[in-house]
Design an enzyme around this catalytic site. Structure first.
Site, PDB file in Angstrom:
ATOM      1  N   LYS A 187      -9.848   3.416   4.635  1.00  0.00           N
ATOM      2  CA  LYS A 187      -9.519   2.193   3.581  1.00  0.00           C
ATOM      3  C   LYS A 187      -7.927   2.262   3.492  1.00  0.00           C
ATOM      4  O   LYS A 187      -7.345   3.225   3.180  1.00  0.00           O
ATOM      5  CB  LYS A 187     -10.013   3.088   2.316  1.00  0.00           C
ATOM      6  CG  LYS A 187      -9.814   2.176   1.147  1.00  0.00           C
ATOM      7  CD  LYS A 187      -9.476   2.737  -0.171  1.00  0.00           C
ATOM      8  CE  LYS A 187      -8.938   2.011  -1.305  1.00  0.00           C
ATOM      9  NZ  LYS A 187      -7.742   1.233  -0.829  1.00  0.00           N
ATOM     10  N   GLU A 263      -2.782  15.209   1.931  1.00  0.00           N
ATOM     11  CA  GLU A 263      -1.014  15.397   2.144  1.00  0.00           C
ATOM     12  C   GLU A 263      -0.540  14.369   0.878  1.00  0.00           C
ATOM     13  O   GLU A 263      -0.738  13.091   0.900  1.00  0.00           O
ATOM     14  CB  GLU A 263      -0.540  14.943   3.468  1.00  0.00           C
ATOM     15  CG  GLU A 263       0.633  15.246   3.827  1.00  0.00           C
ATOM     16  CD  GLU A 263       1.731  14.089   3.558  1.00  0.00           C
ATOM     17  OE1 GLU A 263       2.504  14.272   2.604  1.00  0.00           O
ATOM     18  OE2 GLU A 263       1.694  12.863   4.070  1.00  0.00           O
ATOM     19  N   CYS A 297       7.517  10.172   1.235  1.00  0.00           N
ATOM     20  CA  CYS A 297       6.988  11.522   0.476  1.00  0.00           C
ATOM     21  C   CYS A 297       7.670  12.553   0.934  1.00  0.00           C
ATOM     22  O   CYS A 297       7.946  13.448   0.037  1.00  0.00           O
ATOM     23  CB  CYS A 297       5.514  11.831   1.087  1.00  0.00           C
ATOM     24  SG  CYS A 297       5.093  12.185   2.600  1.00  0.00           S
ATOM     25  N   GLU A 397       8.866  12.989  -8.612  1.00  0.00           N
ATOM     26  CA  GLU A 397       8.855  11.969  -7.418  1.00  0.00           C
ATOM     27  C   GLU A 397       9.030  10.811  -7.891  1.00  0.00           C
ATOM     28  O   GLU A 397       8.224  10.110  -8.302  1.00  0.00           O
ATOM     29  CB  GLU A 397       7.556  12.334  -6.465  1.00  0.00           C
ATOM     30  CG  GLU A 397       7.763  11.571  -5.270  1.00  0.00           C
ATOM     31  CD  GLU A 397       6.574  11.655  -4.169  1.00  0.00           C
ATOM     32  OE1 GLU A 397       6.657  11.819  -3.198  1.00  0.00           O
ATOM     33  OE2 GLU A 397       5.300  11.803  -4.708  1.00  0.00           O
TER      34      GLU A 397
END
Length: 493
Positions: A187, A263, A297, A397
């Site tokens: 996906k 992750e 990330c 973040e």
């Protein structure tokens, strides 16, 4: 080097994919959603939006194919040759794949062409080469017993991947999963389905049997949730936000206890000591903060400076940031494109405003955009100084071209600041004292420590984090552990 006009001409000649890929065929679904070019706001396609029924079809085809053994029991060397062929096809179609990637996510075409697509091809090639080089085990039992430990493919794997490196990160999941004999339902992020669908086409061309690799396009809360809850998915691998990863863990608990390998987020620290090579540290800090528009990330979005060099470093850093070329992603001279969509860009701007309200000083590199570009998705490279651990920007973040700068006076303070985060994906240390660097690296609660560089990465080394950066590991032979299960066969002689 192709010019912008060349890319525009190629764009006019290609047909953009718009259908899911199930059981070896492109299929339409009942519902669709719109996919647009974030750099220009141009409508691209109405993309198939898979619902729970479509996901059910994909998973059942994957299960049937896996059980048939057409891939799972294929001789390892035969799987190896097919995956190597797929790597070749990715390279042969690199320009089209790069164009599809840039149209979807607004990253510079040069990055798509020379980094992302070659990286995906190399990943498939590396895992293909590993297939016939991994051995099972014989346990050290007594002479009248024989205990064999073998690896078996886990079965049907769901892979949910993000939009910042669509094909590259998909390859991190798919290559080891396919190499070990599994069937995969992929996906892609709803914003970036194009290269996943092209990859499925190339996989079939390479000789991967129908049903082994399928792509279900759609919205996360529908398509992704259906995969997460599906009782016939044996394993789910995910790269994305920490918030979404927690949902997948809950879906697993509510369904069949499938292993989930996340992750997730990061807020990596770049620790620069006074004895560092300052010019190199500045160059790499620019890369660590602003590469891929900061949508990374493991971006080194927190720079921690030894106080005695803070003014000198900041001056050099701002001057270097002014050389970043922001513009049309299809212009080969562009080094920074747009963010993924208007909402995300608004969130990044809001984080900058909040930091300024808390007392940070901002240094913003001016934008000078072409009229054809959508200014709502562009955020200027922003340097925030005077940031301390009480500021939200120190912890949250942002996932954009924003870097915060904080000073320290001692090694102990530097480590305390670096570890003062719910995340633990990566960190960097800059010093000419290698003993100091190694001793401090042992104290950092992160998955990767880069010394005198930033964001060091290779397919041969594991990538993943500590704490709420997740516990999944991509890349290297360690990634194979996620996609296999160990079986002991004990024989009494």
């Amino acid at each position: 080097m192709k010019l912008k006009q060349d890319w525009l001409e190629q764009r006019a000649q290609i047909t953009l994919p718009s259908c899911a890929f199930i059981a070896g065929q492109f299929v339409n679904t009942t519902q669709t959603y719109k996919v647009s070019n974030p750099a220009t706001a141009e409508f691209l396609v109405d993309m198939s939006a898979c619902d729970a029924n479509d996901v059910e079809q994909a998973v059942q085809h994957a299960r049937k194919t896996f059980s048939s053994g057409v891939w799972s029991r294929l001789a390892p060397r035969e799987r190896k040759q097919i995956l190597k062929k797929l790597a070749e096809l990715i390279r042969e179609n690199a320009e089209e794949l790069a164009l599809l990637e840039t149209l979807n996510v607004g990253k510079p075409i040069q990055d798509s062409l020379h980094v992302d697509i070659p990286g995906a091809a190399s990943c498939f090639e590396w895992y293909a080469e590993s297939i016939d080089k991994i051995y099972d085990e014989i346990a050290p039992t007594s002479a009248d017993q024989l205990a064999m430990v073998s690896r078996e493919p886990i079965g049907v794997v769901a892979a949910v991947v993000p939009w910042n490196f669509p094909l590259d990160l998909a390859s991190w999941k798919l290559a080891p999963a396919l190499a070990t004999g599994n069937c995969v339902v992929l996906k892609p992020a709803e914003q970036s389905p194009f290269t996943a669908l092209k990859l499925a086409e190339l996989a079939k061309q390479a000789g991967i049997p129908d049903g082994v690799l399928q792509v279900v396009t759609g919205l996360g809360h529908i398509t992704g949730q259906a995969l997460g809850r599906h009782p016939d998915v044996d394993c789910l691998v995910f790269t994305g936000s920490t918030e979404t990863a927690k949902k997948f863990l809950a879906y697993s608990a509510e369904s069949n206890m499938k292993p989930v390998w996340p992750e997730t987020g990061g807020k990596s620290a770049n620790i620069i000591f006074a004895d560092a090579d300052l010019d190199k540290a500045v160059d790499k800090a620019i890369f660590g903060a602003f590469y891929n528009q900061g949508e990374v990330c493991s971006a080194n979005s927190r720079i921690l400076l030894e106080k005695s060099i803070s003014q000198q470093f900041v001056e050099k850093f701002i001057a270097k940031a002014k050389t970043v070329k922001i513009g049309d992603p299809l212009d080969p001279n562009t080094t920074m494109g747009c963010l993924i969509d208007r909402q995300h860009a608004d969130n990044v701007r809001a984080a900058i405003d909040q930091a300024k309200a808390q007392g940070a000083q901002s240094h913003i590199i001016p934008l000078n955009l072409d009229a054809a570009l959508d200014p709502a998705t562009y955020v200027a490279p922003t340097i925030l100084t005077g940031v301390n651990p009480e500021f939200k920007i120190f912890h949250d973040e942002v996932f954009g071209p924003v870097v915060s700068i904080t000073t320290f006076e001692t090694q102990e303070e530097a480590i305390e600041l670096a570890n003062h985060s719910i995340y633990g994906l990566a960190a960097s240390i800059w010093t000419k004292d290698i003993q100091k660097a190694i001793l401090l690296s042992k104290q950092l609660l992160v998955g990767t420590v880069s010394i005198n560089t930033v964001d060091a990465l290779d397919v041969s080394t594991p990538f993943g984090g500590y704490k709420q950066s997740g516990y999944g590991r991509d890349l290297s032979l360690h990634a194979i552990d996620k996609f296999t299960q160990l079986k002991t066969t004990w024989i009494q002689l």
